[in-house]
Design a protein around this motif. Structure first.
Motif, PDB file in Angstrom:
ATOM      1  N   VAL A 220       4.199  17.910  23.556  1.00  0.00           N
ATOM      2  CA  VAL A 220       2.870  17.705  24.138  1.00  0.00           C
ATOM      3  C   VAL A 220       2.587  18.842  25.107  1.00  0.00           C
ATOM      4  CG1 VAL A 220       2.925  15.182  23.953  1.00  0.00           C
ATOM      5  CG2 VAL A 220       3.771  16.264  26.035  1.00  0.00           C
ATOM      6  N   ILE A 221       1.310  18.986  25.460  1.00  0.00           N
ATOM      7  CA  ILE A 221       0.899  19.962  26.476  1.00  0.00           C
ATOM      8  C   ILE A 221       0.551  19.190  27.749  1.00  0.00           C
ATOM      9  CG2 ILE A 221      -0.782  21.770  27.088  1.00  0.00           C
ATOM     10  CD1 ILE A 221       1.105  22.495  24.769  1.00  0.00           C
ATOM     11  N   GLY A 222       1.073  19.666  28.877  1.00  0.00           N
ATOM     12  CA  GLY A 222       0.812  19.008  30.160  1.00  0.00           C
ATOM     13  C   GLY A 222       0.018  19.904  31.095  1.00  0.00           C
ATOM     14  N   ARG A 223      -0.562  19.286  32.114  1.00  0.00           N
ATOM     15  CA  ARG A 223      -1.320  20.033  33.120  1.00  0.00           C
ATOM     16  C   ARG A 223      -1.155  19.359  34.488  1.00  0.00           C
ATOM     17  NH1 ARG A 223      -6.004  17.042  34.153  1.00  0.00           N
ATOM     18  NH2 ARG A 223      -6.582  15.590  32.486  1.00  0.00           N
ATOM     19  N   SER A 224      -1.657  20.022  35.520  1.00  0.00           N
ATOM     20  CA  SER A 224      -1.725  19.497  36.902  1.00  0.00           C
ATOM     21  C   SER A 224      -0.369  19.292  37.577  1.00  0.00           C
ATOM     22  CB  SER A 224      -2.493  18.158  36.954  1.00  0.00           C
ATOM     23  OG  SER A 224      -3.753  18.308  36.359  1.00  0.00           O
ATOM     24  N   ILE A 250      10.916  20.385  29.908  1.00  0.00           N
ATOM     25  CA  ILE A 250       9.925  21.459  30.035  1.00  0.00           C
ATOM     26  C   ILE A 250      10.393  22.658  29.213  1.00  0.00           C
ATOM     27  CG2 ILE A 250       8.792  23.062  31.638  1.00  0.00           C
ATOM     28  CD1 ILE A 250       9.002  20.879  33.779  1.00  0.00           C
ATOM     29  N   ASP A 251       9.541  23.074  28.265  1.00  0.00           N
ATOM     30  CA  ASP A 251       9.904  24.134  27.316  1.00  0.00           C
ATOM     31  C   ASP A 251       9.389  25.503  27.742  1.00  0.00           C
ATOM     32  OD1 ASP A 251      11.603  23.746  25.266  1.00  0.00           O
ATOM     33  OD2 ASP A 251      10.088  23.557  23.691  1.00  0.00           O
ATOM     34  N   GLY A 252       8.330  25.538  28.546  1.00  0.00           N
ATOM     35  CA  GLY A 252       7.762  26.822  28.964  1.00  0.00           C
ATOM     36  C   GLY A 252       6.284  26.685  29.275  1.00  0.00           C
ATOM     37  N   GLY A 253       5.690  27.797  29.707  1.00  0.00           N
ATOM     38  CA  GLY A 253       4.269  27.807  30.038  1.00  0.00           C
ATOM     39  C   GLY A 253       3.415  27.789  28.785  1.00  0.00           C
ATOM     40  N   PHE A 254       2.129  27.431  28.969  1.00  0.00           N
ATOM     41  CA  PHE A 254       1.192  27.409  27.855  1.00  0.00           C
ATOM     42  C   PHE A 254      -0.128  27.962  28.381  1.00  0.00           C
ATOM     43  CE2 PHE A 254      -1.969  25.447  25.066  1.00  0.00           C
ATOM     44  CZ  PHE A 254      -1.418  25.674  23.813  1.00  0.00           C
ATOM     45  N   GLY A 255      -0.429  29.183  28.004  1.00  0.00           N
ATOM     46  CA  GLY A 255      -1.643  29.819  28.513  1.00  0.00           C
ATOM     47  C   GLY A 255      -1.427  30.348  29.928  1.00  0.00           C
ATOM     48  N   GLN A 256      -2.540  30.635  30.604  1.00  0.00           N
ATOM     49  CA  GLN A 256      -2.476  31.274  31.926  1.00  0.00           C
ATOM     50  C   GLN A 256      -2.938  30.377  33.069  1.00  0.00           C
ATOM     51  OE1 GLN A 256      -1.223  34.470  32.128  1.00  0.00           O
ATOM     52  NE2 GLN A 256      -0.866  34.201  29.931  1.00  0.00           N
ATOM     53  N   SER A 257      -3.241  29.098  32.760  1.00  0.00           N
ATOM     54  CA  SER A 257      -3.852  28.260  33.805  1.00  0.00           C
ATOM     55  C   SER A 257      -2.897  27.229  34.407  1.00  0.00           C
ATOM     56  CB  SER A 257      -5.080  27.545  33.220  1.00  0.00           C
ATOM     57  OG  SER A 257      -4.684  26.754  32.112  1.00  0.00           O
ATOM     58  N   LYS A 259      -0.781  25.381  32.620  1.00  0.00           N
ATOM     59  CA  LYS A 259      -0.393  24.351  31.652  1.00  0.00           C
ATOM     60  C   LYS A 259       1.006  24.676  31.116  1.00  0.00           C
ATOM     61  CE  LYS A 259      -5.144  23.367  30.244  1.00  0.00           C
ATOM     62  NZ  LYS A 259      -6.126  23.425  29.149  1.00  0.00           N
ATOM     63  N   PHE A 260       1.642  23.683  30.495  1.00  0.00           N
ATOM     64  CA  PHE A 260       3.023  23.870  30.045  1.00  0.00           C
ATOM     65  C   PHE A 260       3.305  22.974  28.841  1.00  0.00           C
ATOM     66  CE2 PHE A 260       2.521  20.765  33.312  1.00  0.00           C
ATOM     67  CZ  PHE A 260       3.275  19.674  32.912  1.00  0.00           C
ATOM     68  N   LYS A 261       4.346  23.355  28.127  1.00  0.00           N
ATOM     69  CA  LYS A 261       4.733  22.615  26.930  1.00  0.00           C
ATOM     70  C   LYS A 261       5.955  21.753  27.242  1.00  0.00           C
ATOM     71  CE  LYS A 261       6.124  23.407  22.109  1.00  0.00           C
ATOM     72  NZ  LYS A 261       6.485  24.423  21.112  1.00  0.00           N
ATOM     73  N   ILE A 262       5.931  20.519  26.747  1.00  0.00           N
ATOM     74  CA  ILE A 262       7.065  19.600  26.923  1.00  0.00           C
ATOM     75  C   ILE A 262       7.609  19.218  25.551  1.00  0.00           C
ATOM     76  CG2 ILE A 262       7.762  17.290  27.696  1.00  0.00           C
ATOM     77  CD1 ILE A 262       5.606  17.455  29.817  1.00  0.00           C
ATOM     78  N   ARG A 263       8.935  19.349  25.433  1.00  0.00           N
ATOM     79  CA  ARG A 263       9.594  18.928  24.189  1.00  0.00           C
ATOM     80  C   ARG A 263      10.081  17.495  24.376  1.00  0.00           C
ATOM     81  NH1 ARG A 263      14.908  19.899  23.129  1.00  0.00           N
ATOM     82  NH2 ARG A 263      14.929  21.465  24.782  1.00  0.00           N
ATOM     83  N   ILE A 264       9.799  16.634  23.391  1.00  0.00           N
ATOM     84  CA  ILE A 264      10.243  15.226  23.422  1.00  0.00           C
ATOM     85  C   ILE A 264      11.348  15.079  22.372  1.00  0.00           C
ATOM     86  CG2 ILE A 264       9.499  12.803  23.361  1.00  0.00           C
ATOM     87  CD1 ILE A 264       7.825  14.331  25.343  1.00  0.00           C
ATOM     88  N   PRO A 265      12.626  15.189  22.759  1.00  0.00           N
ATOM     89  CA  PRO A 265      13.725  15.179  21.773  1.00  0.00           C
ATOM     90  C   PRO A 265      13.710  13.965  20.840  1.00  0.00           C
ATOM     91  CG  PRO A 265      14.560  15.789  23.937  1.00  0.00           C
ATOM     92  CD  PRO A 265      13.142  15.344  24.135  1.00  0.00           C
TER      93      PRO A 265
END
Length: 326
Positions: A220-224, A250-257, A259-265
């Motif tokens: 999923v993509i997360g924010r805030s 937490i897998d890494g950043g997503f874009g420049q604002s 946001k970040f990517k989360i891996r759900i094993p």
């Protein structure tokens, strides 16, 4: 200065030992009396001159108000009273009831940073009335780091008294705040660099964000959770938990604002996926026969989005400021 004592007398009678409180004449060899001024005389190594100390302590019950971390107190130790700043800490919550060895401080254990000394009156009575809860569990022992404004000379394991001597003497209030035992003195002037990193006092950090959208069944993509300028790379690999129950990484950043990517094993639950899919299509109409359910889901989601919780420990004196997760 260390010198050999040739002989001692107490009221013209020879003696072989003297202790605190005795009036004694001491014959010292090869010593220039002009060098001597009012000070301390003792067995070598029995006194230490320290810039900071760790003490075990108890609050004096008649002192009104809280004992706050970072506050300054008049510290009476040895023969002196000096100003000192305090930082309170307690055992980790799991060790609150553990039997503590007196007169010893264990540097191997983790300790929890406290904004103030924990006592029955730590929380305001109003809060207690509102919560109407049972008494908060208190640790058997608490400690403080004292940092003195000028170095003090004192014996080990001596009595320490903390006071607010600048309180109005005509006020009907107790000026003595706490008392304790000095467990560990820090003789090095640069103790902040050489000694404090050994002291494992941690703060619990809690960050919260929201799931913005689903990428696939396992991400999923997360924010805030982070600011735009935060370097998300330092958080990569840390564990997070979704409010719907899933564990993620937490897998890494997503874009420049930010946001970040989360891996759900273990993958997203079907309910979670549906909730997030509905949320991302709030404005679109639902299919026939499911309008009410879909609309309700949408309303619930707008009130309670899927949140992301990030919990970690950070040691107060860790120069690298690492984030630790159990």
């Amino acid at each position: 200065v260390t010198k050999k004592v040739k002989s001692m007398q107490m009221f013209h009678t020879p003696v072989t030992y003297a202790m605190q409180g005795d009036r004694v004449g001491i014959c010292v060899t090869q010593f220039d009396p002009k060098l001597l001024e009012r000070g301390l005389i003792c067995t070598p190594e029995s006194l230490q001159t320290i810039h900071a100390a760790i003490i075990s302590l108890k609050k004096i019950q008649y002192f009104r108000g809280a004992l706050q971390t970072k506050a300054k107190f008049h510290i009476t130790v040895g023969h002196e009273t000096v100003m000192g700043r305090v930082m309170f800490f307690s055992p980790a919550p799991a060790d609150f009831n553990e039997e503590i060895k007196e007169d010893v401080f264990d540097f191997e254990k983790d300790y929890l940073y406290q904004e103030q000394y924990l006592s029955k009156d730590s929380n305001s009575s109003e809060e207690n009335k509102e919560n109407d809860q049972a008494e908060v569990e208190l640790p058997r022992q608490q400690w403080a780091l004292l940092e003195f404004e000028k170095p003090v000379t004192c014996p080990k394991l001596c009595l320490v008294i903390g006071s607010k001597l600048d309180t109005d003497i005509h006020a009907n209030t107790c000026r003595l705040a706490f008392h304790g035992v000095l467990l560990q003195g820090m003789e090095d002037k640069n103790y902040a660099e050489t000694f404090l990193p050994k002291l494992k006092v941690y703060k619990l950090k809690h960050k919260e964000g929201q799931v913005e959208r689903v990428m696939d069944d396992h991400s999923v993509i997360g924010r805030s959770l982070f600011k735009k300028e935060t370097n998300i790379q330092i958080f990569v690999g840390l564990k997070v938990k979704l409010s719907t129950g899933e564990d993620g990484i937490i897998d890494g950043g997503f874009g420049q604002s930010g946001k970040f990517k989360i891996r759900i094993p273990d993958g997203l639950k079907p309910d979670t996926k549906m909730l997030l899919t509905v949320a991302s299509k709030k404005k679109s109409k639902a299919g026939k026969g499911e309008t009410t359910k879909e609309d309700e889901s949408s309303k619930n989601d707008s009130a309670q989005p899927v949140t992301i919780s990030l919990l970690f420990k950070r040691y107060v004196f860790d120069t690298q400021k690492k984030m630790i997760q159990s």
